[in-house]
Scaffold this motif. Structure first.
Motif, mmCIF file in Angstrom:
data_model
loop_
_atom_site.group_PDB
_atom_site.id
_atom_site.type_symbol
_atom_site.label_atom_id
_atom_site.label_comp_id
_atom_site.label_asym_id
_atom_site.label_seq_id
_atom_site.Cartn_x
_atom_site.Cartn_y
_atom_site.Cartn_z
ATOM 1 N N ARG A 87 7.319 -2.638 -15.018
ATOM 2 C CA ARG A 87 6.145 -2.022 -14.399
ATOM 3 C C ARG A 87 5.071 -1.755 -15.454
ATOM 4 O O ARG A 87 3.873 -1.956 -15.214
ATOM 5 C CB ARG A 87 6.548 -0.748 -13.665
ATOM 6 C CG ARG A 87 7.383 -1.048 -12.423
ATOM 7 C CD ARG A 87 8.133 0.180 -11.931
ATOM 8 N NE ARG A 87 7.288 1.159 -11.239
ATOM 9 C CZ ARG A 87 6.986 1.106 -9.946
ATOM 10 N NH1 ARG A 87 7.450 0.103 -9.205
ATOM 11 N NH2 ARG A 87 6.250 2.031 -9.382
ATOM 12 N N LYS B 169 8.486 -4.059 -4.596
ATOM 13 C CA LYS B 169 8.157 -2.721 -5.082
ATOM 14 C C LYS B 169 7.276 -2.748 -6.331
ATOM 15 O O LYS B 169 6.327 -1.965 -6.451
ATOM 16 C CB LYS B 169 9.462 -1.970 -5.367
ATOM 17 C CG LYS B 169 9.309 -0.504 -5.647
ATOM 18 C CD LYS B 169 10.691 0.137 -5.707
ATOM 19 C CE LYS B 169 10.616 1.632 -5.871
ATOM 20 N NZ LYS B 169 11.970 2.234 -5.826
ATOM 21 N N ASP B 170 7.573 -3.631 -7.269
ATOM 22 C CA ASP B 170 6.822 -3.651 -8.518
ATOM 23 C C ASP B 170 5.458 -4.308 -8.345
ATOM 24 O O ASP B 170 4.443 -3.798 -8.828
ATOM 25 C CB ASP B 170 7.620 -4.366 -9.607
ATOM 26 C CG ASP B 170 8.915 -3.636 -9.944
ATOM 27 O OD1 ASP B 170 8.908 -2.389 -9.928
ATOM 28 O OD2 ASP B 170 9.925 -4.310 -10.203
ATOM 29 N N LEU C 70 2.844 -2.020 -6.949
ATOM 30 C CA LEU C 70 2.194 -1.074 -7.861
ATOM 31 C C LEU C 70 0.985 -1.726 -8.508
ATOM 32 O O LEU C 70 -0.079 -1.099 -8.626
ATOM 33 C CB LEU C 70 3.183 -0.603 -8.929
ATOM 34 C CG LEU C 70 2.598 0.313 -10.016
ATOM 35 C CD1 LEU C 70 2.085 1.614 -9.415
ATOM 36 C CD2 LEU C 70 3.639 0.590 -11.106
ATOM 37 N N SER D 64 -1.868 -1.775 -6.109
ATOM 38 C CA SER D 64 -2.478 -0.466 -5.921
ATOM 39 C C SER D 64 -3.414 -0.109 -7.067
ATOM 40 O O SER D 64 -4.396 0.608 -6.878
ATOM 41 C CB SER D 64 -1.386 0.609 -5.806
ATOM 42 O OG SER D 64 -0.593 0.411 -4.667
ATOM 43 N N PRO E 294 -2.420 2.604 -2.501
ATOM 44 C CA PRO E 294 -1.057 3.125 -2.649
ATOM 45 C C PRO E 294 -0.400 3.394 -1.293
ATOM 46 O O PRO E 294 -1.030 3.919 -0.379
ATOM 47 C CB PRO E 294 -1.276 4.433 -3.419
ATOM 48 C CG PRO E 294 -2.530 4.209 -4.179
ATOM 49 C CD PRO E 294 -3.394 3.381 -3.279
ATOM 50 N N SER F 2 6.735 5.765 -4.884
ATOM 51 C CA SER F 2 6.751 5.441 -6.309
ATOM 52 C C SER F 2 5.376 5.112 -6.870
ATOM 53 O O SER F 2 5.215 4.997 -8.090
ATOM 54 C CB SER F 2 7.704 4.266 -6.571
ATOM 55 O OG SER F 2 7.319 3.123 -5.823
ATOM 56 N N HIS F 3 4.366 4.958 -6.003
ATOM 57 C CA HIS F 3 3.012 4.701 -6.485
ATOM 58 C C HIS F 3 2.340 5.962 -7.024
ATOM 59 O O HIS F 3 1.265 5.877 -7.625
ATOM 60 C CB HIS F 3 2.145 4.125 -5.361
ATOM 61 C CG HIS F 3 2.527 2.740 -4.949
ATOM 62 N ND1 HIS F 3 2.113 2.181 -3.757
ATOM 63 C CD2 HIS F 3 3.287 1.796 -5.557
ATOM 64 C CE1 HIS F 3 2.611 0.959 -3.649
ATOM 65 N NE2 HIS F 3 3.324 0.704 -4.735
ATOM 66 N N GLU G 90 2.536 6.412 -14.989
ATOM 67 C CA GLU G 90 2.429 4.960 -15.014
ATOM 68 C C GLU G 90 0.971 4.518 -15.029
ATOM 69 O O GLU G 90 0.592 3.592 -15.747
ATOM 70 C CB GLU G 90 3.148 4.350 -13.804
ATOM 71 C CG GLU G 90 4.660 4.409 -13.896
ATOM 72 C CD GLU G 90 5.336 3.601 -12.809
ATOM 73 O OE1 GLU G 90 6.329 2.910 -13.113
ATOM 74 O OE2 GLU G 90 4.883 3.650 -11.645
ATOM 75 N N TRP G 91 0.153 5.152 -14.218
ATOM 76 C CA TRP G 91 -1.264 4.793 -14.131
ATOM 77 C C TRP G 91 -1.983 5.099 -15.440
ATOM 78 O O TRP G 91 -2.795 4.295 -15.910
ATOM 79 C CB TRP G 91 -1.932 5.540 -12.984
ATOM 80 C CG TRP G 91 -1.477 5.153 -11.612
ATOM 81 C CD1 TRP G 91 -0.269 5.425 -11.041
ATOM 82 C CD2 TRP G 91 -2.227 4.451 -10.619
ATOM 83 N NE1 TRP G 91 -0.222 4.936 -9.761
ATOM 84 C CE2 TRP G 91 -1.409 4.338 -9.470
ATOM 85 C CE3 TRP G 91 -3.513 3.923 -10.586
ATOM 86 C CZ2 TRP G 91 -1.834 3.709 -8.307
ATOM 87 C CZ3 TRP G 91 -3.951 3.299 -9.421
ATOM 88 C CH2 TRP G 91 -3.110 3.188 -8.303
#
Length: 556
Positions: free
Chosen positions: A50, A439-440, A443, A446, A454, A458-459, A464-465
């Motif tokens: 990710r 799922k990945d 992200l 998004s 999103p 998990s977003h 992560e952002w």
């Protein structure tokens, strides 16, 4: 969304505007707020994959290219390789129908699926549609039963038309496991994506309209002084009610914005968009029309009588008409794509309702000049709300009424029944769809311009952002507006009933006449919409529509 994560996002929303009033406050949020560390402590651990894909091409590095999309697609092939042998679909051809808006949607899908094609041996042919053409093209296939595509990008509102008529294929269990459906935010779980208890949809998006505003406008000392000098009540700040949006829009007419250009307030799309433009009137109307505790705001659930011509909706239409003279030149020809991508992101106007694309595109699109000066919240509320049951306007003891518009319930990918008539082709179609809804990869979509926002729990991992290059204050504000909308107790959720875009398309036609002055009043225009809606309901079947509408509202 996990309750503790949502509670933290919600708590931050109350103070979010204060952070955005000045750079000192923003800096304090990024450096010292307990909000971000608190969220990080409960968030999902950041995976290497990710983190790697979120660096492609990197925030503030310009718009992604086809090479970037292919690279992301290649890195996210893990699920495909777990379920498909290399070359397993050699000789299979699939037809995919979707959008080409803003050079996104299908263009990304092409890039994501090129590595999938190379690995599996399948070939995909593409049907690209403009937003304004999408509804008509799909309705033609539905009406004639002549489906000429194997996979479709489609929104949940069409599920009554497509899934209800047996045109789509039921999702196999292996796909449900592969895409981790449990990770969807709550409002995208069943019954969304299902029909008669069967699951059909792989979500690739989760739609709601949020409120986007230029922080530099509302930090301007010059505008603040003018606001006070003209005798307006309250401090100069981003509006939280539609009444204040109207006041600010009229105030800004004739003034200069922080870029030295002509200032404008709220941007209304006045041109139709294949039915999708009606969502923007909805977003003005829901705070007026969606009474707390009453799920119905489009139709009377007992009779299917339209509510679109009641005082709440008429007020929303009148609001638009009252500020048409305060809009940029030729706004009568501006559709929602214009207001977001050619106006707001390009520096014209101070306020806009739109899907989540604006939040990610502001920082990652070549066409954006406002990435450092944009803030977010849920849609404005209203000082009063119309109670359709009593026929009265009410001022709530709790304060303004807020009712975020869950506009379109997001895009999904659906496999058509015709594809599954052949076992090999059916598996290929579901494998391609699952790759797009992984799922990945979701992200990445998004975080970068994609046409999607999103939609998974998990977003909402700010860590992560921010590791990808987003400023923590910015992304906390953006994700908070999304979370607060999705989870709002008075959210306006549209029905998944047959013909919903027939209703919306005819409404756009009548609104165009109203805005052009062909009707004498907002009420007359609203009455024309209601009369057209009654005819559609009778054509489809009133009793069946009542049953399906009530079910969609959870009324049984």
């Amino acid at each position: 969304m996990k309750v503790d994560v949502y509670n933290m996002l919600t708590a931050a929303q109350a103070s979010r505007r204060r952070f955005l009033q000045g750079t000192a406050a923003v800096g304090a949020m990024a450096a010292g707020s307990s909000f971000v560390p608190g969220l990080s402590s409960v968030a999902r651990a950041q995976s290497g994959l990710r983190a790697e894909i979120l660096k492609i091409p990197g925030v503030n590095q310009g718009s992604p290219t086809d090479a970037d999309w292919q690279k992301v697609g290649e890195l996210c092939l893990g699920g495909t390789k777990e379920t498909v042998q290399e070359g397993e679909f050699e000789g299979v051809e699939l037809t995919f129908m979707g959008l080409n808006n803003q050079n996104l949607h299908n263009f990304l899908f092409r890039g994501f699926l090129k590595p999938w094609e190379a690995y599996t041996g399948a070939k995909i042919n593409w049907i690209d549609l403009a937003q304004a053409d999408y509804n008509a093209r799909l309705q033609q296939s539905i009406a004639t039963g002549t489906v000429d595509f194997d996979i479709i990008e489609m929104g949940a509102p069409f599920e009554g038309d497509v899934c209800g008529k047996g045109l789509a294929a039921e999702m196999p269990d292996w796909v449900k496991t592969l895409i981790d459906m449990d990770d969807y935010v709550s409002y995208l779980k069943a019954p969304v994506g299902t029909w008669d208890g069967k699951t059909y949809r792989i979500s690739v998006d989760g739609d709601c309209h949020n409120f986007n505003f230029r922080t530099d406008y509302f930090q301007s000392d010059e505008l603040a002084k003018a606001w006070e000098a003209e005798g307006h009540e309250g401090i100069w700040e981003a509006p939280t009610t539609w009444q204040k949006v109207q006041e600010v829009t009229k105030f800004l007419k004739g003034k200069t914005d922080p870029f030295g250009l002509e200032a404008y307030g709220y941007l209304d799309p006045l041109k139709g968009w294949g039915g999708f433009g009606f969502y923007f009137l909805e977003s003005r109307a829901t705070a007026y029309a969606k009474y707390p505790g009453d799920p119905a705001w489009l139709f009377d659930p007992d009779t299917m009588k339209p509510l679109v011509n009641n005082p709440a909706w008429v007020r929303a239409i009148q609001d638009v008409m009252d500020v048409m003279a305060d809009q940029p030149p030729d706004q009568i020809n501006a559709d929602p794509g214009t207001t977001a991508f050619q106006q707001f992101l390009a520096g014209t106007g101070s306020m806009l309702s739109w899907w989540g694309d604006v939040g990610s595109s502001a920082k990652t699109s070549d066409g954006s000049v406002i990435g450092d000066v944009v803030g977010f919240s849920i849609l404005p509320g209203s000082d009063d709300v119309y109670n359709r049951k009593t026929g009265e306007w009410e001022t709530l003891a709790s304060g303004p009424n807020f009712a975020p518009n869950m506009a379109y319930i997001g895009w999904g990918v659906y496999v058509m029944a015709r594809a599954t008539q052949d076992e090999k082709k059916g598996k290929a179609a579901w494998s391609a769809a699952a790759h797009l809804g992984g799922k990945d990869i979701s992200l990445w979509c998004s975080a970068y311009p994609s046409g999607f926002q999103p939609y998974r729990n998990s977003h909402f991992n700010i860590e992560e952002w921010s590791a990808a290059g987003y400023d923590e204050a910015y992304i906390a504000d953006y994700l908070g507006s999304e979370a607060d909308s999705y989870n709002h107790p008075n959210a306006a959720i549209e029905p998944r009933i047959p013909g919903i875009f027939q209703y919306y398309s005819i409404a756009e036609d009548e609104l165009a006449k109203t805005y052009a002055g062909q009707y004498a009043s907002a009420q007359e225009g609203a009455d024309a919409i209601a009369a057209a809606w009654e005819k559609i309901t009778d054509q489809i079947g009133r009793e069946s529509q009542i049953k399906l509408y009530r079910a969609s509202l959870g009324l049984g």
